[in-house]
Design a protein around this motif. Structure first.
Motif, PDB file in Angstrom:
ATOM      1  N   ARG A   1      -0.345 -51.880  19.893  1.00 33.84           N
ATOM      2  CA  ARG A   1      -1.335 -52.870  19.480  1.00 33.84           C
ATOM      3  C   ARG A   1      -2.120 -52.380  18.271  1.00 33.84           C
ATOM      4  O   ARG A   1      -2.587 -53.156  17.456  1.00 33.84           O
ATOM      5  CB  ARG A   1      -2.274 -53.135  20.656  1.00 33.84           C
ATOM      6  CG  ARG A   1      -3.408 -54.008  20.277  1.00 33.84           C
ATOM      7  CD  ARG A   1      -3.805 -54.920  21.390  1.00 33.84           C
ATOM      8  NE  ARG A   1      -5.052 -55.562  21.045  1.00 33.84           N
ATOM      9  CZ  ARG A   1      -5.751 -56.305  21.866  1.00 33.84           C
ATOM     10  NH1 ARG A   1      -5.331 -56.490  23.102  1.00 33.84           N
ATOM     11  NH2 ARG A   1      -6.878 -56.851  21.488  1.00 33.84           N
TER      12      ARG A   1
ATOM     13  N   GLU B   1      -8.035 -57.241  16.420  1.00 31.61           N
ATOM     14  CA  GLU B   1      -7.174 -57.932  15.460  1.00 31.61           C
ATOM     15  C   GLU B   1      -5.713 -57.512  15.618  1.00 31.61           C
ATOM     16  O   GLU B   1      -4.808 -58.248  15.244  1.00 31.61           O
ATOM     17  CB  GLU B   1      -7.668 -57.681  14.038  1.00 31.61           C
ATOM     18  CG  GLU B   1      -9.038 -58.313  13.812  1.00 31.61           C
ATOM     19  CD  GLU B   1      -9.487 -58.296  12.359  1.00 31.61           C
ATOM     20  OE1 GLU B   1      -8.804 -57.663  11.537  1.00 31.61           O
ATOM     21  OE2 GLU B   1     -10.521 -58.924  12.080  1.00 31.61           O
TER      22      GLU B   1
ATOM     23  N   ALA C   1      -4.009 -57.553  18.097  1.00 32.73           N
ATOM     24  CA  ALA C   1      -3.285 -58.404  19.049  1.00 32.73           C
ATOM     25  C   ALA C   1      -2.354 -59.357  18.319  1.00 32.73           C
ATOM     26  O   ALA C   1      -1.317 -59.760  18.853  1.00 32.73           O
ATOM     27  CB  ALA C   1      -4.281 -59.190  19.900  1.00 32.73           C
ATOM     28  N   ASN C   2      -2.702 -59.718  17.106  1.00 35.38           N
ATOM     29  CA  ASN C   2      -1.935 -60.744  16.379  1.00 35.38           C
ATOM     30  C   ASN C   2      -1.226 -60.258  15.125  1.00 35.38           C
ATOM     31  O   ASN C   2      -0.422 -60.961  14.559  1.00 35.38           O
ATOM     32  CB  ASN C   2      -2.893 -61.881  15.961  1.00 35.38           C
ATOM     33  CG  ASN C   2      -3.670 -62.404  17.145  1.00 35.38           C
ATOM     34  OD1 ASN C   2      -3.067 -62.682  18.184  1.00 35.38           O
ATOM     35  ND2 ASN C   2      -4.976 -62.494  17.022  1.00 35.38           N
ATOM     36  N   LYS C   3      -1.568 -59.082  14.657  1.00 35.08           N
ATOM     37  CA  LYS C   3      -0.934 -58.590  13.425  1.00 35.08           C
ATOM     38  C   LYS C   3      -0.968 -57.068  13.410  1.00 35.08           C
ATOM     39  O   LYS C   3      -1.619 -56.448  14.264  1.00 35.08           O
ATOM     40  CB  LYS C   3      -1.653 -59.156  12.199  1.00 35.08           C
ATOM     41  CG  LYS C   3      -3.141 -58.875  12.148  1.00 35.08           C
ATOM     42  CD  LYS C   3      -3.727 -59.596  10.939  1.00 35.08           C
ATOM     43  CE  LYS C   3      -5.149 -59.471  10.834  1.00 35.08           C
ATOM     44  NZ  LYS C   3      -6.226 -59.156  10.576  1.00 35.08           N
TER      45      LYS C   3
END
Lengths: 284, 282
Positions: free
Chosen positions: B18, B227, B229-231
């Protein structure tokens, strides 16, 4: 004699480091604590400092608060005083010695030694010795070079002038021996995060007292924890102008009280540590 | 001339990652000291730095080992020669050793020829110690534009001298098409935030409060983690053993690393691992 730094840049002299795991303090203590004060005011500079009389508070007033406080807490400290400051404040220096604290030297003036010739430096050191001996009644055993800025000659000259210990260098957390042709000197290093100079002074603002002391509590926590495995040393460099003020003195008293409550702490003066080191060469 | 080359495909991090955390230590073995004259060290600054190889590096190694986090040691060639035992400990612990000039030369202050000599001395010290290929380099801030050429000419894979991004990126040399991964160092470090001893163009000589600095690092870490989590997110922390090896700073680092250890999916990578992942995405 012409001097050169060693190839690594280190000062001349042979460094004899201890076997860290063999180092012991007296009475099974685990942490030596040295309260050292750099004591100077405007008189210690060749030219009037732009801060005016700001630093004069230390020897005119602050030091009396500190002496009273140390007396109350029953701990002994080491006061590094320049020769010229001793000449200006003989009553203060006498009171330090009378109370059982150690009076050590902080140069003749509070100025770096790096530009002296050997002859000038020798004269400077001797003037400082004479000033302190005149008040205290005995030759000082310990020295700190102003601003930690010795010349290539300083340590050897100290040895020749009969000093037992120096506290100018900032590269370690335990004492070590420096050897010269004329004999040896015990180096009691200090600095890092426990030197007032890196928080107080100009330009302002300094952090609030509780912030600076929170750093020193952290230093204590780490060194005390480590001293459970091998002996260590906490050395504070303080200044009467700053630590003689109410908030700082209050924080200092709390700090000393906390240390006193810990098992195995040894409040030592510079000469206590140096003498112990000289007597116990077997750990080297 | 270098141009930035966009990635051809997404970077593939290890599963469940992550957040990438890059911890680096500039191990200088005292060579970043200031001078009073051309030849005479400023012994105030000199001995503050000399704490590095004497004590600081050992305490820092203890803190890193306690938390079992990987790290990259940007090490001066002279420190490899003079602090053999400490460097062997670094190697034994599995950390990456990368280059950091020879005697901490500031390349922007010296000629291209002097820079080349220092680089060669660093590479030679590295070969002598490690016997492996030198993969990465960090200059002694700031880096003159010519240095990227020096790094590529010596066949290195990555550079970590610049300060202009929070993600690695690929540079391509126009003359011969060779690639270099730039892993810019982030804003989180001990030199700027804890303070350095001497008042210079880089610092006031005054010290910060280590526990406050650690709180700031935690805030930065936490935002990156969210952040992540998505990128792809990289949190980097640049340390010096003469600074963070002092007790109060080591305690702050200890507390920060303990904080990061609570979060699942954190990959404490070396710079070389990151360079290789980015090169695979070209």
């Amino acid at each position: 004699m012409e001097r050169e730094p060693q190839p690594t840049g280190e000062l001349p002299g042979r460094v004899v480091l201890p076997q860290r795991s063999s180092v012991k303090w007296p009475d099974s203590s685990r942490l030596a604590v040295l309260l050292t004060f750099d004591c100077y005011g405007g008189e210690a500079f060749s030219a009037i400092p732009f801060v005016g009389t700001t630093h004069d508070f230390g020897l005119r007033r602050g030091i009396w608060h500190i002496l009273e406080s140390l007396d109350k807490l029953e701990v002994k400290a080491t006061f590094h005083v320049p020769g010229v400051t001793t000449e200006a404040y003989p009553r203060v220096v006498d009171a330090m010695a009378q109370a059982g604290h150690e009076v050590a030297v902080l140069g003749y003036r509070y100025e770096p030694h790096w530009d002296f010739t050997e002859a000038e430096e020798r004269e400077n050191i001797n003037r400082a010795i004479t000033a302190i001996e005149g008040v205290v009644g005995e030759r000082p055993k310990g020295w700190r070079t102003p601003q930690s800025r010795p010349s290539l000659y300083t340590l050897e000259l100290l040895c020749q002038c009969g000093f037992v210990w120096d506290s100018s260098l900032r590269n370690d957390e335990l004492p070590y021996r420096m050897e010269f042709e004329e004999g040896s000197l015990i180096e009691i290093p200090f600095g890092g995060a426990t030197d007032y100079r890196n928080y107080y002074g100009f330009p302002p603002p300094p952090p609030p007292a509780h912030k600076v002391f929170s750093v020193w509590h952290d230093e204590l926590d780490v060194l005390y924890e480590e001293s459970g495995r091998q002996c260590s040393m906490l050395i504070l460099c303080l200044h009467p102008t700053f630590h003689g003020r109410p908030a700082e003195l209050d924080a200092l008293e709390h700090f000393i009280t906390k240390i006193k409550q810990l098992d195995g702490t040894w409040f030592a003066r510079g000469s206590d540590v140096a003498d112990w080191w000289v007597q116990n060469q077997d750990w080297i | 001339m270098f141009v930035e080359k966009p990635l051809a495909r997404p970077v593939k991090l290890p599963d469940e990652t992550r957040l990438v955390v890059l911890i680096s230590v500039d191990f200088e073995g005292h060579w970043d000291f200031g001078y009073h004259t051309d030849t005479l060290p400023d012994y105030y600054d000199f001995y503050e730095h000399h704490f590095d190889g004497r004590r600081g590096i050992w305490r820092l190694l203890e803190v890193l080992a306690k938390h079992q986090v990987n790290a990259t040691f940007f090490t001066c060639g002279a420190a490899l020669e003079e602090h053999r035992e400490a460097c062997q400990e670094i190697e034994k612990a599995g950390y990456e050793i990368a280059g950091h000039s020879y005697r901490h030369e500031y390349f922007y202050r010296i000629t291209a020829e002097q820079e080349e000599t220092a680089f060669q001395q660093m590479v030679a010290a590295f070969q002598d110690f490690y016997g492996k290929e030198l993969i990465g380099f960090r200059t002694c801030h700031p880096e003159p534009p010519r240095t990227l050429d020096t790094v590529v000419r010596h066949g290195l894979r990555y550079d970590s001298s610049l300060r202009d991004d929070d993600l690695p990126y690929i540079l391509q040399r126009e003359e011969d098409g060779r690639y270099l991964v730039e892993i810019a160092r982030g804003a989180n470090g001990d030199a700027a935030m804890m303070g350095t001893p001497l008042a210079t163009e880089w610092g006031s000589g005054k010290y910060g409060i280590p526990s406050d600095v650690a709180s700031h690092w935690e805030a930065e870490f936490h935002r990156c983690y969210q952040e992540g989590a998505n990128k792809i997110e990289v949190f980097s922390l640049c340390l010096h053993s003469y600074i963070s090896g002092r007790p109060s700073r080591a305690k702050a680092l200890d507390s920060f690393l303990a904080y990061t250890r609570q979060f699942p999916g954190v990959w404490y990578a070396t710079y070389a691992e990151i360079a290789d992942l980015w090169l695979k995405a070209i």
